[in-house]
Write a protein that holds these residues in place. Structure first.
Motif, PDB file in Angstrom:
ATOM      1  N   ALA A 181       0.961  -0.971   0.015  1.00  0.00           N
ATOM      2  CA  ALA A 181       0.056  -0.236   0.013  1.00  0.00           C
ATOM      3  C   ALA A 181       0.973   1.116   0.026  1.00  0.00           C
ATOM      4  CB  ALA A 181      -0.882   0.179   1.327  1.00  0.00           C
ATOM      5  N   GLY A 182       1.377   1.538  -1.147  1.00  0.00           N
ATOM      6  CA  GLY A 182       2.340   2.918  -1.168  1.00  0.00           C
ATOM      7  C   GLY A 182       3.765   2.484  -0.802  1.00  0.00           C
ATOM      8  N   HIS A 183       4.512   3.633  -0.765  1.00  0.00           N
ATOM      9  CA  HIS A 183       5.922   3.493  -0.551  1.00  0.00           C
ATOM     10  C   HIS A 183       6.155   4.501   0.266  1.00  0.00           C
ATOM     11  CE1 HIS A 183      10.388   3.631  -1.882  1.00  0.00           C
ATOM     12  NE2 HIS A 183      10.146   3.199  -0.542  1.00  0.00           N
ATOM     13  N   VAL A 184       6.439   4.311   1.651  1.00  0.00           N
ATOM     14  CA  VAL A 184       6.738   5.488   2.698  1.00  0.00           C
ATOM     15  C   VAL A 184       8.275   5.386   2.672  1.00  0.00           C
ATOM     16  CG1 VAL A 184       6.710   6.051   5.084  1.00  0.00           C
ATOM     17  CG2 VAL A 184       4.595   5.187   3.764  1.00  0.00           C
ATOM     18  N   VAL A 185       8.930   6.687   2.692  1.00  0.00           N
ATOM     19  CA  VAL A 185      10.192   6.782   2.911  1.00  0.00           C
ATOM     20  C   VAL A 185      10.430   7.641   4.325  1.00  0.00           C
ATOM     21  CG1 VAL A 185      12.402   7.950   2.216  1.00  0.00           C
ATOM     22  CG2 VAL A 185      10.847   6.462   0.571  1.00  0.00           C
ATOM     23  N   LEU A 186      11.180   7.216   5.210  1.00  0.00           N
ATOM     24  CA  LEU A 186      11.646   7.801   6.403  1.00  0.00           C
ATOM     25  C   LEU A 186      13.056   8.188   6.633  1.00  0.00           C
ATOM     26  CD1 LEU A 186       9.829   5.154   8.842  1.00  0.00           C
ATOM     27  CD2 LEU A 186       8.906   7.339   7.897  1.00  0.00           C
ATOM     28  N   VAL A 187      13.355   9.471   6.823  1.00  0.00           N
ATOM     29  CA  VAL A 187      14.483   9.943   6.750  1.00  0.00           C
ATOM     30  C   VAL A 187      14.975  10.403   8.405  1.00  0.00           C
ATOM     31  CG1 VAL A 187      16.109  11.690   6.000  1.00  0.00           C
ATOM     32  CG2 VAL A 187      14.321  10.607   4.371  1.00  0.00           C
ATOM     33  N   GLY A 188      15.948   9.687   8.775  1.00  0.00           N
ATOM     34  CA  GLY A 188      16.120  10.096  10.253  1.00  0.00           C
ATOM     35  C   GLY A 188      17.646  10.719  10.378  1.00  0.00           C
ATOM     36  N   LYS A 189      17.925  12.021  10.963  1.00  0.00           N
ATOM     37  CA  LYS A 189      19.188  12.722  11.009  1.00  0.00           C
ATOM     38  C   LYS A 189      20.014  11.610  11.964  1.00  0.00           C
ATOM     39  CE  LYS A 189      21.057  16.267  13.700  1.00  0.00           C
ATOM     40  NZ  LYS A 189      20.965  17.416  14.692  1.00  0.00           N
ATOM     41  N   GLY A 190      21.575  11.551  11.334  1.00  0.00           N
ATOM     42  CA  GLY A 190      22.207  10.390  11.926  1.00  0.00           C
ATOM     43  C   GLY A 190      23.633  10.878  12.418  1.00  0.00           C
ATOM     44  N   ILE A 191      23.604  12.258  13.133  1.00  0.00           N
ATOM     45  CA  ILE A 191      24.741  12.760  13.609  1.00  0.00           C
ATOM     46  C   ILE A 191      25.237  11.980  14.843  1.00  0.00           C
ATOM     47  CG2 ILE A 191      25.859  14.790  14.429  1.00  0.00           C
ATOM     48  CD1 ILE A 191      25.115  14.941  11.427  1.00  0.00           C
ATOM     49  N   THR A 192      26.232  11.020  14.729  1.00  0.00           N
ATOM     50  CA  THR A 192      26.445   9.959  15.742  1.00  0.00           C
ATOM     51  C   THR A 192      27.284  11.096  16.889  1.00  0.00           C
ATOM     52  OG1 THR A 192      28.559   9.699  14.328  1.00  0.00           O
ATOM     53  CG2 THR A 192      26.638   8.178  14.291  1.00  0.00           C
ATOM     54  N   THR A 264      22.042  24.388  -3.860  1.00  0.00           N
ATOM     55  CA  THR A 264      23.207  24.570  -3.060  1.00  0.00           C
ATOM     56  C   THR A 264      23.113  25.340  -1.679  1.00  0.00           C
ATOM     57  OG1 THR A 264      23.459  26.774  -4.405  1.00  0.00           O
ATOM     58  CG2 THR A 264      24.829  24.906  -5.267  1.00  0.00           C
ATOM     59  N   SER A 265      23.801  25.298  -0.849  1.00  0.00           N
ATOM     60  CA  SER A 265      23.700  26.043   0.508  1.00  0.00           C
ATOM     61  C   SER A 265      24.900  26.563   0.959  1.00  0.00           C
ATOM     62  CB  SER A 265      23.476  24.713   1.467  1.00  0.00           C
ATOM     63  OG  SER A 265      22.175  24.211   1.452  1.00  0.00           O
ATOM     64  N   GLU A 266      24.728  27.953   1.179  1.00  0.00           N
ATOM     65  CA  GLU A 266      25.962  28.765   1.924  1.00  0.00           C
ATOM     66  C   GLU A 266      25.941  28.309   3.401  1.00  0.00           C
ATOM     67  OE1 GLU A 266      27.359  33.208   2.747  1.00  0.00           O
ATOM     68  OE2 GLU A 266      25.242  32.872   1.832  1.00  0.00           O
ATOM     69  N   ILE A 267      27.032  27.911   3.973  1.00  0.00           N
ATOM     70  CA  ILE A 267      27.256  27.532   5.107  1.00  0.00           C
ATOM     71  C   ILE A 267      27.584  28.772   6.046  1.00  0.00           C
ATOM     72  CG2 ILE A 267      28.522  26.294   6.965  1.00  0.00           C
ATOM     73  CD1 ILE A 267      26.831  24.565   4.725  1.00  0.00           C
ATOM     74  N   LEU A 268      26.633  29.140   7.039  1.00  0.00           N
ATOM     75  CA  LEU A 268      26.989  30.321   7.881  1.00  0.00           C
ATOM     76  C   LEU A 268      27.289  29.732   9.149  1.00  0.00           C
ATOM     77  CD1 LEU A 268      24.067  32.907   7.209  1.00  0.00           C
ATOM     78  CD2 LEU A 268      26.332  32.726   6.167  1.00  0.00           C
ATOM     79  N   ASN A 269      27.029  28.561   9.480  1.00  0.00           N
ATOM     80  CA  ASN A 269      27.144  28.026  10.998  1.00  0.00           C
ATOM     81  C   ASN A 269      27.331  26.600  10.645  1.00  0.00           C
ATOM     82  OD1 ASN A 269      27.037  27.199  13.420  1.00  0.00           O
ATOM     83  ND2 ASN A 269      25.276  28.487  14.044  1.00  0.00           N
ATOM     84  N   THR A 270      28.415  26.068  10.971  1.00  0.00           N
ATOM     85  CA  THR A 270      28.659  24.524  10.894  1.00  0.00           C
ATOM     86  C   THR A 270      27.928  23.715  12.027  1.00  0.00           C
ATOM     87  OG1 THR A 270      30.501  24.593  12.426  1.00  0.00           O
ATOM     88  CG2 THR A 270      31.028  24.879  10.043  1.00  0.00           C
ATOM     89  N   ASP A 271      27.415  24.411  13.172  1.00  0.00           N
ATOM     90  CA  ASP A 271      26.468  23.792  14.017  1.00  0.00           C
ATOM     91  C   ASP A 271      25.303  23.549  13.523  1.00  0.00           C
ATOM     92  OD1 ASP A 271      26.123  22.488  16.434  1.00  0.00           O
ATOM     93  OD2 ASP A 271      25.923  24.058  17.488  1.00  0.00           O
ATOM     94  N   ALA A 272      24.722  23.977  12.297  1.00  0.00           N
ATOM     95  CA  ALA A 272      23.368  23.910  11.806  1.00  0.00           C
ATOM     96  C   ALA A 272      23.768  22.718  10.678  1.00  0.00           C
ATOM     97  CB  ALA A 272      22.937  24.884  11.060  1.00  0.00           C
ATOM     98  N   GLU A 273      24.261  21.565  11.167  1.00  0.00           N
ATOM     99  CA  GLU A 273      24.670  20.352  10.286  1.00  0.00           C
ATOM    100  C   GLU A 273      23.494  19.565   9.807  1.00  0.00           C
ATOM    101  OE1 GLU A 273      23.943  18.241  13.683  1.00  0.00           O
ATOM    102  OE2 GLU A 273      25.169  20.188  13.594  1.00  0.00           O
ATOM    103  N   GLY A 274      22.543  19.224  10.871  1.00  0.00           N
ATOM    104  CA  GLY A 274      21.581  18.300  10.796  1.00  0.00           C
ATOM    105  C   GLY A 274      20.879  18.520   9.317  1.00  0.00           C
ATOM    106  N   ARG A 275      20.408  19.887   9.006  1.00  0.00           N
ATOM    107  CA  ARG A 275      19.760  20.001   7.758  1.00  0.00           C
ATOM    108  C   ARG A 275      20.542  20.074   6.679  1.00  0.00           C
ATOM    109  NH1 ARG A 275      18.579  26.189  10.026  1.00  0.00           N
ATOM    110  NH2 ARG A 275      18.715  24.903  11.830  1.00  0.00           N
ATOM    111  N   VAL A 297      12.904  13.003  10.413  1.00  0.00           N
ATOM    112  CA  VAL A 297      12.763  13.099  11.872  1.00  0.00           C
ATOM    113  C   VAL A 297      13.885  13.584  12.242  1.00  0.00           C
ATOM    114  CG1 VAL A 297      12.023  12.087  14.177  1.00  0.00           C
ATOM    115  CG2 VAL A 297      11.157  11.291  11.789  1.00  0.00           C
ATOM    116  N   ALA A 298      14.372  14.552  13.358  1.00  0.00           N
ATOM    117  CA  ALA A 298      15.462  14.936  13.557  1.00  0.00           C
ATOM    118  C   ALA A 298      15.692  15.637  15.178  1.00  0.00           C
ATOM    119  CB  ALA A 298      16.013  15.892  12.637  1.00  0.00           C
ATOM    120  N   THR A 299      16.456  15.826  15.786  1.00  0.00           N
ATOM    121  CA  THR A 299      16.736  16.602  16.989  1.00  0.00           C
ATOM    122  C   THR A 299      17.473  17.863  16.168  1.00  0.00           C
ATOM    123  OG1 THR A 299      18.812  15.234  17.116  1.00  0.00           O
ATOM    124  CG2 THR A 299      17.045  14.750  18.833  1.00  0.00           C
ATOM    125  N   LEU A 300      16.644  18.709  15.610  1.00  0.00           N
ATOM    126  CA  LEU A 300      17.141  19.593  14.651  1.00  0.00           C
ATOM    127  C   LEU A 300      17.432  21.024  15.404  1.00  0.00           C
ATOM    128  CD1 LEU A 300      18.024  19.375  11.850  1.00  0.00           C
ATOM    129  CD2 LEU A 300      15.897  20.659  11.228  1.00  0.00           C
TER     130      LEU A 300
END
Length: 420
Positions: A181-192, A264-275, A297-300
């Motif tokens: 019944a369809g195809h669900v894709v779940l994406v999870g932030k994986g910053i170890t 493309t993304s300009e990096i202003l803050n390397t601590d905004a890495e999850g996105r 899903v993310a601790t963003l």
């Protein structure tokens, strides 16, 4: 894990009072977690006369999760090992369902609680293979060469300074013998582990950053639950896994990162890495996997924790039906979400002179983070769950134990079941 099973009605001790449980399954689950705190070590029998169906499943989940302890680095303290439930109606396999769900959540907690000295992206991929493979899930560990070939430069940038190379974990469940019944894709932030990179975190803000892959743990655990139950919905879990470290190979403020698909993304803050890592995975899912629905899903953001506290997750969605489904699943499982707005008037804050968007557009932080992610989902119905608050707990409370909570695993599994 605690073993829970039905026993004959007469097996309850003579001095045992029947459990006084509420009617609502979500409240029963919480009651089970609180009851678990009072269980004696070893074996116990509880008088659960009349408990059945969804309430019985919820009570089992609460009991098991209330006795959860992470014990990798210490010897476990003596605790309850076996609980018999007397007088229950288990004709519908309710106890087995509760045990399956609780086992998946406990696995998510174990993954997130494991220290980063052990938990590299490669380790996380191997854990997924070992746990999910026997359930019929196909797990592929995409390495650095593959990431380069796919143009996943966000994952490569964030993980570039670490001695532990990044990975994209792709776990696929295809139901057999029934039309999916369809195809669900779940994406999870994986910053170890998240040091913040060159924009390094200060003070004690780094102490819990081994749990910054709680979103990745949640989607893998949800997939485990779905596969164990043989739910007839095709599900793919993607976990872009990287350690955000700092060193000579760190990505820098002012860098421009080209993601999968070319945005493309300009990096202003390397601590905004999850996105930055989620962007690659979302673009890959939308372009290559043809999902009927896409949920990340993310601790963003710390902003979401400030807005909603430690018990609610934030929900952003481009599709009204998808939002309603996820809100309903949150109410059913007790992993509640609060709908947040995707306010277009904040889009100009993402403007960049050198890229399609900047990665740190400022306040309101949770909303602008969601707006940053939205283009990568394309035209697919998409939802973003920011679980920065409820993914971690500072102490024990009912079925919540100090550390990682596994928030989102039950919610997502219930949502997938409902789509069947």
């Amino acid at each position: 894990m605690l073993d829970v099973h039905a026993v004959p009605a007469g097996a309850a001790p003579a001095d045992s009072s029947p459990l006084d449980l509420p009617a609502d399954p979500a409240a029963v689950r919480e009651a089970g977690g609180k009851r678990a705190r009072d269980l004696a070590a070893g074996s116990t029998v509880l008088d659960a006369e009349g408990l059945s169906g969804a309430r019985l499943t919820a009570f089992v989940e609460g009991l098991v999760l209330g006795t959860y302890r992470f014990t990798e680095a210490r010897d476990p303290k003596p605790g309850a090992t076996d609980v018999g439930l007397a007088g229950v109606d288990d004709t519908g396999d309710a106890i087995a369902r509760g045990l399956r769900t609780a086992a998946a959540v406990a696995w998510a907690r174990d993954l997130a609680n494991t220290p980063a000295a052990t938990k590299t992206p490669v380790w996380l991929a191997r854990q997924a293979t070992a746990e999910l493979g026997p359930l019929g899930v196909d797990v592929v560990e995409h390495d650095v060469d593959w990431l380069r070939a796919q143009g996943m430069n966000g994952v490569l940038a964030v993980g570039g300074a670490s001695s532990a190379p990044p990975r994209l974990i792709e776990a696929s469940w295809r139901p057999r013998g029934a039309k999916a019944a369809g195809h669900v894709v779940l994406v999870g932030k994986g910053i170890t582990f998240d040091t913040g990179g060159l924009n390094r975190k200060v003070g004690d803000r780094m102490r819990t950053m081994h749990t910054d892959m709680s979103g990745g743990a949640a989607v893998l655990a949800a997939l485990r639950s779905v596969a164990a139950e043989q739910v007839p919905v095709r599900v793919t879990a993607l976990v872009p896994a990287a350690e955000n470290s700092f060193g000579a190979a760190s990505y820098r403020p002012s860098d421009v990162v080209r993601h999968h698909g070319g945005r493309t993304s300009e990096i202003l803050n390397t601590d905004a890495e999850g996105r930055i890592v989620l962007a690659d995975a979302l673009a890959y899912a939308a372009a290559r996997l043809r999902p009927s629905a896409l949920v990340d899903v993310a601790t963003l953001t710390g902003a979401m924790k400030l807005a909603l506290g430690m018990r609610l997750g934030g929900l952003f969605a481009t599709d009204e039906a998808l939002a309603r489904e996820l809100l309903a699943a949150g109410e059913t499982t007790g992993e509640r979400l609060w709908r947040m707005p995707l306010q277009d008037e904040y889009v100009p804050r993402l403007d960049s002179d050198v890229a399609d968007a900047n990665n740190s557009p400022g306040t309101p932080g949770a909303i602008t983070a969601a707006l940053f992610l939205r283009p990568f989902a394309g035209e697919v119905p998409w939802a973003h769950l920011d679980i920065a608050g409820p993914a971690r707990a500072g102490g024990n409370d009912g079925m919540i134990s100090r550390g990682a909570t596994g928030f989102g695993a039950r919610l997502l599994a219930d949502w997938v079941r409902a789509r069947a």
